[in-house]
Design an enzyme around this catalytic site. Structure first.
Site, PDB file in Angstrom:
ATOM      1  N   GLU A  77       0.752  -1.259  -0.087  1.00  0.00           N
ATOM      2  CA  GLU A  77       0.160   0.052   0.014  1.00  0.00           C
ATOM      3  C   GLU A  77       0.906   1.235  -0.108  1.00  0.00           C
ATOM      4  O   GLU A  77       0.572   2.091  -0.615  1.00  0.00           O
ATOM      5  CB  GLU A  77      -0.918   0.111   1.178  1.00  0.00           C
ATOM      6  CG  GLU A  77      -1.995   1.053   1.106  1.00  0.00           C
ATOM      7  CD  GLU A  77      -3.352   0.670   2.023  1.00  0.00           C
ATOM      8  OE1 GLU A  77      -3.781  -0.366   2.057  1.00  0.00           O
ATOM      9  OE2 GLU A  77      -3.524   1.368   2.671  1.00  0.00           O
ATOM     10  N   GLU A 103     -13.074   9.538  11.415  1.00  0.00           N
ATOM     11  CA  GLU A 103     -12.987   9.238   9.933  1.00  0.00           C
ATOM     12  C   GLU A 103     -13.928  10.294   9.409  1.00  0.00           C
ATOM     13  O   GLU A 103     -13.568  10.885   8.045  1.00  0.00           O
ATOM     14  CB  GLU A 103     -13.710   8.027   9.726  1.00  0.00           C
ATOM     15  CG  GLU A 103     -12.989   6.749  10.102  1.00  0.00           C
ATOM     16  CD  GLU A 103     -11.541   6.414   8.973  1.00  0.00           C
ATOM     17  OE1 GLU A 103     -11.691   6.915   8.021  1.00  0.00           O
ATOM     18  OE2 GLU A 103     -10.648   5.775   9.364  1.00  0.00           O
TER      19      GLU A 103
HETATM   20  C1  HMH Z   1      -8.118   7.910   7.290  1.00  0.00           C
HETATM   21  N1  HMH Z   1      -8.857   5.311   7.415  1.00  0.00           N
HETATM   22  C2  HMH Z   1      -7.935   6.301   6.826  1.00  0.00           C
HETATM   23  N2  HMH Z   1      -7.118   6.009   5.817  1.00  0.00           N
HETATM   24  C3  HMH Z   1      -6.952   4.519   5.593  1.00  0.00           C
HETATM   25  N3  HMH Z   1      -6.131   4.347   4.762  1.00  0.00           N
HETATM   26  C4  HMH Z   1      -7.749   3.624   6.110  1.00  0.00           C
HETATM   27  C5  HMH Z   1      -8.758   4.237   7.208  1.00  0.00           C
HETATM   28  C6  HMH Z   1      -7.538   2.175   6.043  1.00  0.00           C
HETATM   29  O1  HMH Z   1      -8.666   1.397   6.048  1.00  0.00           O
END
Ligand code: HMH
Length: 221
Positions: free
Chosen positions: A88, A210
């Site tokens: 990733e 989030e």
């Molecule tokens: C903010 N939440 C955020 N970034 C990510 N890459 C993930 C979750 C992964 O699921």
């Protein structure tokens, strides 16, 4: 006898907040094709920094699994998560260069710093495995549910954003999230009321962070 999982109960109880995190306007704008590319680039740059902080968090969950888990299979699932983060990070670097973003110059915004601070607090050895694995699951599932929505039936996601959506919206990633959910549910089933309360609080906290994280990238509209 198969009981309804704790997580299913929470998802029903906190539907609105969960929808807020997984059907955010930024995600809806990717799906309907109206996304402003500056917003996407801003999200990409900030998320690269987030993922770098996410790696040690996942490693801390692995340590807790080794010390506290009652099932040896947990470790393989978490180890798979650590391994895919290497890919990733390489993907973020490639994607950033495609969009002309210089990752070394990215400055973390307030919501990102706050979220990374939460990750760091969850790395503490005082945080129980049950709480940490629940946090891990919710962090992953928010992206899974969000990006799967962008590639679902009738989506008008721009071609150049499809690869991003596939990364988290794929069947394989959904399966991985299901494995994490199964582990979390198994642990929550056996948890004390005290632990359950802490895990639910962490679940809600993460959903809020989030939403704040998506909100960061709306300033460019
Ligand atoms: C903010 N939440 C955020 N970034 C990510 N890459 C993930 C979750 C992964 O699921």
């Amino acid at each position: 006898e198969k009981k309804v999982g704790v997580i299913e109960t929470w998802l029903r109880k906190h539907t609105l907040l969960f929808k807020g995190a997984t059907r955010h306007p930024l995600i809806l704008s990717i799906r309907d094709g109206s996304i402003d590319i500056a917003s996407f680039k801003s999200w990409l740059a900030q998320d690269y920094l987030f993922v770098r902080a996410f790696v040690p968090f996942v490693a801390s969950v692995l340590i807790k699994a080794w010390k506290e888990s009652d099932e040896s299979g947990d470790m393989e699932v978490i180890l798979g998560g650590v391994a895919s983060l290497e890919d990733e990070i390489s993907w973020f670097k490639r994607e950033a260069s495609k969009w002309g973003i210089s990752l070394s110059e990215v400055v973390p915004q307030q919501a990102n710093k706050k979220y990374c601070g939460l990750l760091e607090s969850l790395m503490s050895p005082d945080v129980e495995y049950t709480v940490a694995i629940t946090a891990f699951w919710v962090i992953e599932v928010v992206y899974q549910e969000s990006f799967a929505h962008c590639i679902g039936e009738g989506s008008k996601t721009p071609q150049e954003l499809k690869e991003t959506c596939e990364r988290w919206g794929s069947e394989a990633f959904a399966k991985y999230c299901q494995s994490l959910q199964n582990i979390a549910n198994r642990r929550l089933q056996k948890a004390s009321d005290e632990e359950l309360k802490k895990a639910e609080h962490t679940f809600l906290n993460i959903l809020e962070y989030e939403v704040d994280f998506w909100n960061m990238s709306r300033g460019n509209v």
